[in-house]
Design a protein around this motif. Structure first.
Motif, PDB file in Angstrom:
ATOM      1  N   GLY A 193      21.115  -5.314  37.013  1.00  0.00           N
ATOM      2  CA  GLY A 193      21.279  -4.109  37.810  1.00  0.00           C
ATOM      3  C   GLY A 193      21.545  -4.435  39.267  1.00  0.00           C
ATOM      4  O   GLY A 193      21.370  -5.562  39.723  1.00  0.00           O
ATOM      5  N   PRO A 194      21.960  -3.448  40.052  1.00  0.00           N
ATOM      6  CA  PRO A 194      22.305  -3.667  41.462  1.00  0.00           C
ATOM      7  C   PRO A 194      21.053  -3.768  42.356  1.00  0.00           C
ATOM      8  O   PRO A 194      20.300  -2.808  42.502  1.00  0.00           O
ATOM      9  CB  PRO A 194      23.148  -2.451  41.828  1.00  0.00           C
ATOM     10  CG  PRO A 194      22.710  -1.389  40.878  1.00  0.00           C
ATOM     11  CD  PRO A 194      22.295  -2.076  39.610  1.00  0.00           C
ATOM     12  N   ALA A 195      20.847  -4.919  42.960  1.00  0.00           N
ATOM     13  CA  ALA A 195      19.656  -5.169  43.772  1.00  0.00           C
ATOM     14  C   ALA A 195      19.786  -4.549  45.163  1.00  0.00           C
ATOM     15  O   ALA A 195      20.885  -4.360  45.690  1.00  0.00           O
ATOM     16  CB  ALA A 195      19.408  -6.664  43.899  1.00  0.00           C
ATOM     17  N   GLU A 196      18.619  -4.258  45.744  1.00  0.00           N
ATOM     18  CA  GLU A 196      18.520  -3.783  47.122  1.00  0.00           C
ATOM     19  C   GLU A 196      17.584  -4.711  47.903  1.00  0.00           C
ATOM     20  O   GLU A 196      16.848  -5.507  47.315  1.00  0.00           O
ATOM     21  CB  GLU A 196      18.009  -2.346  47.146  1.00  0.00           C
ATOM     22  CG  GLU A 196      18.957  -1.377  46.443  1.00  0.00           C
ATOM     23  CD  GLU A 196      18.383   0.028  46.326  1.00  0.00           C
ATOM     24  OE1 GLU A 196      18.740   0.886  47.146  1.00  0.00           O
ATOM     25  OE2 GLU A 196      17.569   0.248  45.402  1.00  0.00           O
ATOM     26  N   VAL A 215      11.439 -11.958  32.578  1.00  0.00           N
ATOM     27  CA  VAL A 215      11.403 -10.522  32.871  1.00  0.00           C
ATOM     28  C   VAL A 215      12.085 -10.228  34.191  1.00  0.00           C
ATOM     29  O   VAL A 215      12.859  -9.277  34.326  1.00  0.00           O
ATOM     30  CB  VAL A 215       9.944 -10.013  32.896  1.00  0.00           C
ATOM     31  CG1 VAL A 215       9.894  -8.540  33.285  1.00  0.00           C
ATOM     32  CG2 VAL A 215       9.280 -10.241  31.546  1.00  0.00           C
ATOM     33  N   GLY A 216      11.793 -11.031  35.204  1.00  0.00           N
ATOM     34  CA  GLY A 216      12.354 -10.846  36.526  1.00  0.00           C
ATOM     35  C   GLY A 216      11.840 -11.909  37.469  1.00  0.00           C
ATOM     36  O   GLY A 216      11.120 -12.836  37.071  1.00  0.00           O
ATOM     37  N   TYR A 217      12.198 -11.774  38.734  1.00  0.00           N
ATOM     38  CA  TYR A 217      11.790 -12.722  39.758  1.00  0.00           C
ATOM     39  C   TYR A 217      10.428 -12.363  40.334  1.00  0.00           C
ATOM     40  O   TYR A 217      10.085 -11.190  40.495  1.00  0.00           O
ATOM     41  CB  TYR A 217      12.800 -12.728  40.906  1.00  0.00           C
ATOM     42  CG  TYR A 217      14.100 -13.435  40.635  1.00  0.00           C
ATOM     43  CD1 TYR A 217      14.162 -14.593  39.873  1.00  0.00           C
ATOM     44  CD2 TYR A 217      15.278 -12.946  41.178  1.00  0.00           C
ATOM     45  CE1 TYR A 217      15.358 -15.246  39.655  1.00  0.00           C
ATOM     46  CE2 TYR A 217      16.494 -13.589  40.973  1.00  0.00           C
ATOM     47  CZ  TYR A 217      16.529 -14.735  40.218  1.00  0.00           C
ATOM     48  OH  TYR A 217      17.724 -15.377  40.011  1.00  0.00           O
ATOM     49  N   HIS A 236      14.961  -9.382  47.887  1.00  0.00           N
ATOM     50  CA  HIS A 236      15.759  -8.406  47.144  1.00  0.00           C
ATOM     51  C   HIS A 236      15.157  -8.227  45.768  1.00  0.00           C
ATOM     52  O   HIS A 236      14.509  -9.119  45.224  1.00  0.00           O
ATOM     53  CB  HIS A 236      17.236  -8.804  47.065  1.00  0.00           C
ATOM     54  CG  HIS A 236      17.519 -10.116  46.421  1.00  0.00           C
ATOM     55  ND1 HIS A 236      17.358 -11.322  47.070  1.00  0.00           N
ATOM     56  CD2 HIS A 236      17.973 -10.431  45.177  1.00  0.00           C
ATOM     57  CE1 HIS A 236      17.707 -12.313  46.270  1.00  0.00           C
ATOM     58  NE2 HIS A 236      18.073 -11.803  45.098  1.00  0.00           N
ATOM     59  N   SER A 237      15.370  -7.047  45.196  1.00  0.00           N
ATOM     60  CA  SER A 237      14.779  -6.700  43.913  1.00  0.00           C
ATOM     61  C   SER A 237      15.808  -5.982  43.051  1.00  0.00           C
ATOM     62  O   SER A 237      16.561  -5.132  43.543  1.00  0.00           O
ATOM     63  CB  SER A 237      13.555  -5.805  44.107  1.00  0.00           C
ATOM     64  OG  SER A 237      12.992  -5.448  42.852  1.00  0.00           O
ATOM     65  N   TYR A 238      15.799  -6.333  41.771  1.00  0.00           N
ATOM     66  CA  TYR A 238      16.697  -5.731  40.789  1.00  0.00           C
ATOM     67  C   TYR A 238      15.972  -4.607  40.058  1.00  0.00           C
ATOM     68  O   TYR A 238      14.762  -4.689  39.806  1.00  0.00           O
ATOM     69  CB  TYR A 238      17.181  -6.789  39.790  1.00  0.00           C
ATOM     70  CG  TYR A 238      17.895  -7.934  40.460  1.00  0.00           C
ATOM     71  CD1 TYR A 238      19.269  -7.896  40.669  1.00  0.00           C
ATOM     72  CD2 TYR A 238      17.189  -9.039  40.910  1.00  0.00           C
ATOM     73  CE1 TYR A 238      19.922  -8.934  41.307  1.00  0.00           C
ATOM     74  CE2 TYR A 238      17.833 -10.083  41.551  1.00  0.00           C
ATOM     75  CZ  TYR A 238      19.192 -10.032  41.748  1.00  0.00           C
ATOM     76  OH  TYR A 238      19.838 -11.056  42.385  1.00  0.00           O
ATOM     77  N   PRO A 239      16.684  -3.564  39.645  1.00  0.00           N
ATOM     78  CA  PRO A 239      16.019  -2.389  39.075  1.00  0.00           C
ATOM     79  C   PRO A 239      15.659  -2.505  37.591  1.00  0.00           C
ATOM     80  O   PRO A 239      14.896  -1.694  37.086  1.00  0.00           O
ATOM     81  CB  PRO A 239      17.045  -1.277  39.282  1.00  0.00           C
ATOM     82  CG  PRO A 239      18.365  -1.986  39.258  1.00  0.00           C
ATOM     83  CD  PRO A 239      18.111  -3.317  39.896  1.00  0.00           C
ATOM     84  N   GLN A 240      16.208  -3.517  36.901  1.00  0.00           N
ATOM     85  CA  GLN A 240      16.018  -3.619  35.461  1.00  0.00           C
ATOM     86  C   GLN A 240      15.459  -4.988  35.095  1.00  0.00           C
ATOM     87  O   GLN A 240      15.656  -5.961  35.825  1.00  0.00           O
ATOM     88  CB  GLN A 240      17.353  -3.388  34.743  1.00  0.00           C
ATOM     89  CG  GLN A 240      17.998  -2.047  35.040  1.00  0.00           C
ATOM     90  CD  GLN A 240      19.454  -2.011  34.633  1.00  0.00           C
ATOM     91  OE1 GLN A 240      19.925  -2.846  33.872  1.00  0.00           O
ATOM     92  NE2 GLN A 240      20.184  -1.015  35.150  1.00  0.00           N
TER      93      GLN A 240
END
Length: 350
Positions: free
Chosen positions: A135-138, A59-61, A125-129
């Motif tokens: 997606g572009p992480a911030e 799903v994500g980090y 950092h975190s991705y939006p999707q």
């Protein structure tokens, strides 16, 4: 560029590779590390070694800590940046914590954590999707007062974003590391553009307070080199100082090798001022031999000097095979170790 045989490079080479990963994912369905582990950051705290690392569950980090007494045998301690799905937060998909601010950025000093205003701070950092780096992480920060390092508090918003950056970083941000120099904080990060076959390069921003950042006008400071082994990525900076020289252990990616694959490999760059960098022209830790846990990629360094030995932790990958505890997109992705001496063959290595 500097040759791999240059005498300046020799002190930073780690030719001995531990035959097995030092940390793997659990493979437990629903666990934060079900599919893979990634991005080590090793330090010493309260007379033990700690590793900050990232897990991927499909799903994500999410990010966690492991502990060790000898730098070779690691035990999971706890998840410190869990997913907050349904929260409405900007980082609800999860986050990859990559660096905790250290007391010293000198190579000869074992990494120890620094308190700022009574708090420890990590950058993530975190991705939006949902999905793999989708997606572009911030980038943002989290703080902790707990000496067990388990109770972290992420900020409510990013502190550094691609949204006000240049074209070379408009596809999103990746790993950041933060050092202290000349009374300011220096944030090195890699970012990508929006091309389908995107380019990743490394830039710099500086701050007086950790929350407001000013980009360096010379960005990107470390650029890809067309037709070389780092023609697409110069990524994941790990910045330390040795004497009067700054070092960046980065990874490069881009060239196709005789085996028909493109490999991420560890590189090194030197600087006298943190702005102007000269890269070693070859990888300092190339991809591994067939069958090794790093025969796919060798990348994302964490560097530590202990008892005169240089330890080089990194993320290694190889194609998945039957019996592996984890698999993500056909890869077995683990945390590996190379060193200046084969410490795993000796007793009393810690």
């Amino acid at each position: 560029m500097i040759s791999l045989t240059d005498s300046r490079v020799a002190p930073y080479l780690t030719p001995y590779r531990c035959p097995e990963p030092v940390l793997t994912g659990s493979g437990v369905p629903g666990a934060f590390d079900e599919k893979a582990v990634d991005i080590p950051f090793v330090f010493r705290h309260n007379d033990r070694f700690y590793m900050l690392y990232t897990g991927f569950d499909g799903v994500g980090y999410q990010s966690a800590l492991a502990v060790s007494d000898d730098l070779l045998h690691w035990t999971h301690k706890g998840v410190i940046l869990p997913r907050c799905a349904g929260s409405g937060r900007w980082d609800a998909v999860g986050g990859a914590a990559t660096w905790i601010i250290k007391e010293s950025d000198r190579l000869e000093d074992v990494p120890r954590l620094k308190k700022i205003d009574g708090k420890y701070w990590f950058v993530y950092h975190s991705y939006p999707q949902t999905g793999y780096e989708s997606g572009p992480a911030e980038i943002s920060l989290a703080w902790c007062e707990d000496e067990e390092l388990l109770d972290w508090h992420p900020l409510d918003a990013p502190v550094f974003s691609w949204r006000d950056g240049a074209d070379w970083e408009s596809g999103g941000l990746y790993k950041a590391c933060i050092i202290s120099h000349e009374g300011r904080y220096w944030l090195f990060y890699n970012a990508k553009n929006r091309a389908e076959r995107w380019i990743e390069q490394t830039g710099l921003a500086v701050s007086d307070d950790l929350f407001h950042w000013e980009r360096c006008p010379e960005n990107p400071l470390l650029r890809v080199n067309p037709a070389s082994w780092d023609e697409r990525f110069v990524s994941d900076p790990y910045i330390v100082r040795d004497g009067d020289t700054w070092l960046n252990f980065f990874f490069g990616y881009g060239k196709m090798y005789p085996d028909g694959h493109t490999h991420a490999q560890e590189g090194l760059a030197f600087s006298d001022d943190l702005i102007h960098w000269e890269k070693v022209q070859e990888p300092i830790l190339p991809y591994g031999e067939p069958g090794r846990p790093d025969c796919g990629h060798t990348h994302k360094a964490s560097i530590l000097k202990w008892n005169g030995v240089l330890y080089h932790f990194y993320c290694g990958t190889r194609p998945s095979r039957e019996g592996d505890p984890t698999s993500a997109y056909g890869e077995f992705r683990t945390i590996c170790l190379a060193a200046s001496e084969p410490v795993w063959e000796k007793e009393g290595n810690a």
